[in-house]
Design a protein around this motif. Structure first.
Motif, PDB file in Angstrom:
ATOM      1  N   GLU A  52      10.911   3.705 -11.149  1.00  0.00           N
ATOM      2  CA  GLU A  52      10.933   3.689  -9.687  1.00  0.00           C
ATOM      3  C   GLU A  52      10.958   2.293  -9.075  1.00  0.00           C
ATOM      4  O   GLU A  52      11.283   2.162  -7.901  1.00  0.00           O
ATOM      5  CB  GLU A  52       9.713   4.438  -9.143  1.00  0.00           C
ATOM      6  N   SER A  53      10.610   1.278  -9.814  1.00  0.00           N
ATOM      7  CA  SER A  53      10.547  -0.076  -9.266  1.00  0.00           C
ATOM      8  C   SER A  53      11.564  -0.960  -9.963  1.00  0.00           C
ATOM      9  O   SER A  53      11.686  -0.914 -11.183  1.00  0.00           O
ATOM     10  CB  SER A  53       9.148  -0.661  -9.467  1.00  0.00           C
ATOM     11  N   PRO A  54      12.295  -1.784  -9.212  1.00  0.00           N
ATOM     12  CA  PRO A  54      13.315  -2.618  -9.856  1.00  0.00           C
ATOM     13  C   PRO A  54      12.732  -3.680 -10.780  1.00  0.00           C
ATOM     14  O   PRO A  54      13.344  -4.008 -11.790  1.00  0.00           O
ATOM     15  CB  PRO A  54      14.071  -3.248  -8.695  1.00  0.00           C
ATOM     16  N   VAL A  55      11.558  -4.222 -10.464  1.00  0.00           N
ATOM     17  CA  VAL A  55      10.942  -5.252 -11.298  1.00  0.00           C
ATOM     18  C   VAL A  55       9.459  -4.905 -11.448  1.00  0.00           C
ATOM     19  O   VAL A  55       8.740  -4.797 -10.453  1.00  0.00           O
ATOM     20  CB  VAL A  55      11.079  -6.667 -10.682  1.00  0.00           C
ATOM     21  N   VAL A  56       9.019  -4.709 -12.688  1.00  0.00           N
ATOM     22  CA  VAL A  56       7.637  -4.322 -12.972  1.00  0.00           C
ATOM     23  C   VAL A  56       7.062  -5.247 -14.026  1.00  0.00           C
ATOM     24  O   VAL A  56       7.720  -5.531 -15.031  1.00  0.00           O
ATOM     25  CB  VAL A  56       7.545  -2.867 -13.480  1.00  0.00           C
ATOM     26  N   ILE A  57       5.838  -5.701 -13.793  1.00  0.00           N
ATOM     27  CA  ILE A  57       5.102  -6.479 -14.789  1.00  0.00           C
ATOM     28  C   ILE A  57       3.815  -5.725 -15.099  1.00  0.00           C
ATOM     29  O   ILE A  57       3.037  -5.424 -14.192  1.00  0.00           O
ATOM     30  CB  ILE A  57       4.741  -7.890 -14.286  1.00  0.00           C
ATOM     31  N   PHE A  58       3.596  -5.416 -16.371  1.00  0.00           N
ATOM     32  CA  PHE A  58       2.321  -4.878 -16.827  1.00  0.00           C
ATOM     33  C   PHE A  58       1.496  -6.060 -17.314  1.00  0.00           C
ATOM     34  O   PHE A  58       1.987  -6.870 -18.100  1.00  0.00           O
ATOM     35  CB  PHE A  58       2.515  -3.885 -17.973  1.00  0.00           C
ATOM     36  N   ALA A  59       0.259  -6.159 -16.836  1.00  0.00           N
ATOM     37  CA  ALA A  59      -0.551  -7.327 -17.169  1.00  0.00           C
ATOM     38  C   ALA A  59      -2.021  -6.980 -17.233  1.00  0.00           C
ATOM     39  O   ALA A  59      -2.446  -5.926 -16.764  1.00  0.00           O
ATOM     40  CB  ALA A  59      -0.340  -8.414 -16.123  1.00  0.00           C
ATOM     41  N   ARG A  60      -2.776  -7.895 -17.804  1.00  0.00           N
ATOM     42  CA  ARG A  60      -4.238  -7.831 -17.756  1.00  0.00           C
ATOM     43  C   ARG A  60      -4.702  -8.567 -16.499  1.00  0.00           C
ATOM     44  O   ARG A  60      -4.031  -9.476 -16.027  1.00  0.00           O
ATOM     45  CB  ARG A  60      -4.848  -8.525 -18.970  1.00  0.00           C
ATOM     46  N   ARG A  61      -5.855  -8.207 -15.991  1.00  0.00           N
ATOM     47  CA  ARG A  61      -6.425  -8.884 -14.825  1.00  0.00           C
ATOM     48  C   ARG A  61      -6.617 -10.369 -15.137  1.00  0.00           C
ATOM     49  O   ARG A  61      -7.131 -10.725 -16.188  1.00  0.00           O
ATOM     50  CB  ARG A  61      -7.757  -8.264 -14.465  1.00  0.00           C
ATOM     51  N   GLY A  62      -6.174 -11.231 -14.223  1.00  0.00           N
ATOM     52  CA  GLY A  62      -6.356 -12.666 -14.363  1.00  0.00           C
ATOM     53  C   GLY A  62      -5.441 -13.333 -15.373  1.00  0.00           C
ATOM     54  O   GLY A  62      -5.674 -14.476 -15.753  1.00  0.00           O
ATOM     55  N   CYS A  63      -4.388 -12.666 -15.800  1.00  0.00           N
ATOM     56  CA  CYS A  63      -3.482 -13.206 -16.820  1.00  0.00           C
ATOM     57  C   CYS A  63      -2.662 -14.370 -16.241  1.00  0.00           C
ATOM     58  O   CYS A  63      -1.928 -14.199 -15.266  1.00  0.00           O
ATOM     59  CB  CYS A  63      -2.555 -12.107 -17.306  1.00  0.00           C
ATOM     60  N   CYS A  64      -2.793 -15.544 -16.847  1.00  0.00           N
ATOM     61  CA  CYS A  64      -2.071 -16.718 -16.341  1.00  0.00           C
ATOM     62  C   CYS A  64      -0.567 -16.602 -16.578  1.00  0.00           C
ATOM     63  O   CYS A  64       0.223 -17.082 -15.773  1.00  0.00           O
ATOM     64  CB  CYS A  64      -2.638 -17.997 -16.952  1.00  0.00           C
ATOM     65  N   MET A  65      -0.146 -15.948 -17.655  1.00  0.00           N
ATOM     66  CA  MET A  65       1.289 -15.790 -17.905  1.00  0.00           C
ATOM     67  C   MET A  65       1.914 -14.878 -16.852  1.00  0.00           C
ATOM     68  O   MET A  65       3.032 -15.109 -16.405  1.00  0.00           O
ATOM     69  CB  MET A  65       1.531 -15.251 -19.307  1.00  0.00           C
ATOM     70  N   CYS A  66       1.175 -13.857 -16.426  1.00  0.00           N
ATOM     71  CA  CYS A  66       1.657 -12.977 -15.357  1.00  0.00           C
ATOM     72  C   CYS A  66       1.831 -13.767 -14.066  1.00  0.00           C
ATOM     73  O   CYS A  66       2.806 -13.586 -13.344  1.00  0.00           O
ATOM     74  CB  CYS A  66       0.688 -11.821 -15.157  1.00  0.00           C
ATOM     75  N   PRO A 103       1.520  -9.770 -20.938  1.00  0.00           N
ATOM     76  CA  PRO A 103       2.321  -9.099 -19.932  1.00  0.00           C
ATOM     77  C   PRO A 103       3.675  -8.658 -20.473  1.00  0.00           C
ATOM     78  O   PRO A 103       4.222  -9.272 -21.381  1.00  0.00           O
ATOM     79  CB  PRO A 103       2.497 -10.162 -18.857  1.00  0.00           C
ATOM     80  N   ALA A 104       4.169  -7.590 -19.880  1.00  0.00           N
ATOM     81  CA  ALA A 104       5.471  -7.046 -20.237  1.00  0.00           C
ATOM     82  C   ALA A 104       6.275  -6.866 -18.961  1.00  0.00           C
ATOM     83  O   ALA A 104       5.801  -6.256 -18.001  1.00  0.00           O
ATOM     84  CB  ALA A 104       5.316  -5.721 -20.959  1.00  0.00           C
ATOM     85  N   LEU A 105       7.491  -7.395 -18.950  1.00  0.00           N
ATOM     86  CA  LEU A 105       8.367  -7.344 -17.783  1.00  0.00           C
ATOM     87  C   LEU A 105       9.473  -6.326 -18.004  1.00  0.00           C
ATOM     88  O   LEU A 105      10.076  -6.280 -19.078  1.00  0.00           O
ATOM     89  CB  LEU A 105       8.982  -8.723 -17.531  1.00  0.00           C
ATOM     90  N   PHE A 106       9.732  -5.528 -16.957  1.00  0.00           N
ATOM     91  CA  PHE A 106      10.841  -4.584 -16.958  1.00  0.00           C
ATOM     92  C   PHE A 106      11.690  -4.853 -15.732  1.00  0.00           C
ATOM     93  O   PHE A 106      11.169  -4.977 -14.623  1.00  0.00           O
ATOM     94  CB  PHE A 106      10.330  -3.140 -16.922  1.00  0.00           C
ATOM     95  N   VAL A 107      13.000  -4.957 -15.926  1.00  0.00           N
ATOM     96  CA  VAL A 107      13.939  -5.164 -14.822  1.00  0.00           C
ATOM     97  C   VAL A 107      14.940  -4.020 -14.867  1.00  0.00           C
ATOM     98  O   VAL A 107      15.621  -3.832 -15.876  1.00  0.00           O
ATOM     99  CB  VAL A 107      14.652  -6.532 -14.929  1.00  0.00           C
ATOM    100  N   GLY A 108      14.986  -3.261 -13.795  1.00  0.00           N
ATOM    101  CA  GLY A 108      15.893  -2.117 -13.750  1.00  0.00           C
ATOM    102  C   GLY A 108      15.564  -1.065 -14.793  1.00  0.00           C
ATOM    103  O   GLY A 108      16.448  -0.386 -15.285  1.00  0.00           O
ATOM    104  N   GLY A 109      14.290  -0.938 -15.138  1.00  0.00           N
ATOM    105  CA  GLY A 109      13.861   0.052 -16.114  1.00  0.00           C
ATOM    106  C   GLY A 109      14.015  -0.375 -17.554  1.00  0.00           C
ATOM    107  O   GLY A 109      13.627   0.359 -18.460  1.00  0.00           O
ATOM    108  N   LEU A 110      14.573  -1.548 -17.793  1.00  0.00           N
ATOM    109  CA  LEU A 110      14.784  -2.026 -19.163  1.00  0.00           C
ATOM    110  C   LEU A 110      13.799  -3.137 -19.501  1.00  0.00           C
ATOM    111  O   LEU A 110      13.530  -4.004 -18.673  1.00  0.00           O
ATOM    112  CB  LEU A 110      16.214  -2.552 -19.331  1.00  0.00           C
TER     113      LEU A 110
END
Length: 139
Positions: A52-66, A103-110
């Protein structure tokens, strides 16, 4: 409300369904729990959020890489939906979204990967065209 790096983040329990106008409005910061009210299985919920979202980042709270990922995306004009995972949701996200690390990044569901995947796309010149392709850039 929380402000960070020029990106407005609101803590909410559910991701809004993006529309072309809302994609340009800014990012969302969501806390994801493993057993949300309503009973949607975690794997399905995570898959739906990624679709549902074009750009999604899964992260931990306070993650500097995120934080770095959000700043880079904001610098090119895109705003990510950032989903902060608790430990149980992190396991579900890793298995459901095929993300080995957070963190894990998804762009356009990929899946793009983590910070290294984002930097690779950016340095190769493929990030902005890919963001345009999925409707994550405005203007």
């Amino acid at each position: 409300m929380q402000e960070g790096g020029g990106v407005s983040c609101a803590v909410a329990g559910e991701a809004p369904t993006p529309t072309p106008a809302s994609r340009c409005a800014g990012a969302g910061l969501l806390g994801l729990t493993i057993n949300p009210p309503g009973g949607e299985p975690p794997a399905e919920r995570i898959g739906r959020l990624v679709r549902e979202s074009p750009v999604v980042i899964f992260a931990r709270r306070g993650c500097c890489m995120c934080h770095v990922m959000r700043r880079l995306l904001a610098a090119v004009g895109a705003h990510a939906t950032v989903i902060e995972l608790d430990e149980a949701a992190e396991e579900a996200a890793a298995s459901a979204a095929a993300a080995a690390t957070v963190p894990a990044l998804f762009v356009g569901g990929l899946p793009v990967g983590g910070l290294d995947g984002l930097m690779g796309l950016h340095l190769s010149g493929h990030l902005v065209p890919r963001l345009r392709e999925v409707g994550a850039l405005c203007g």
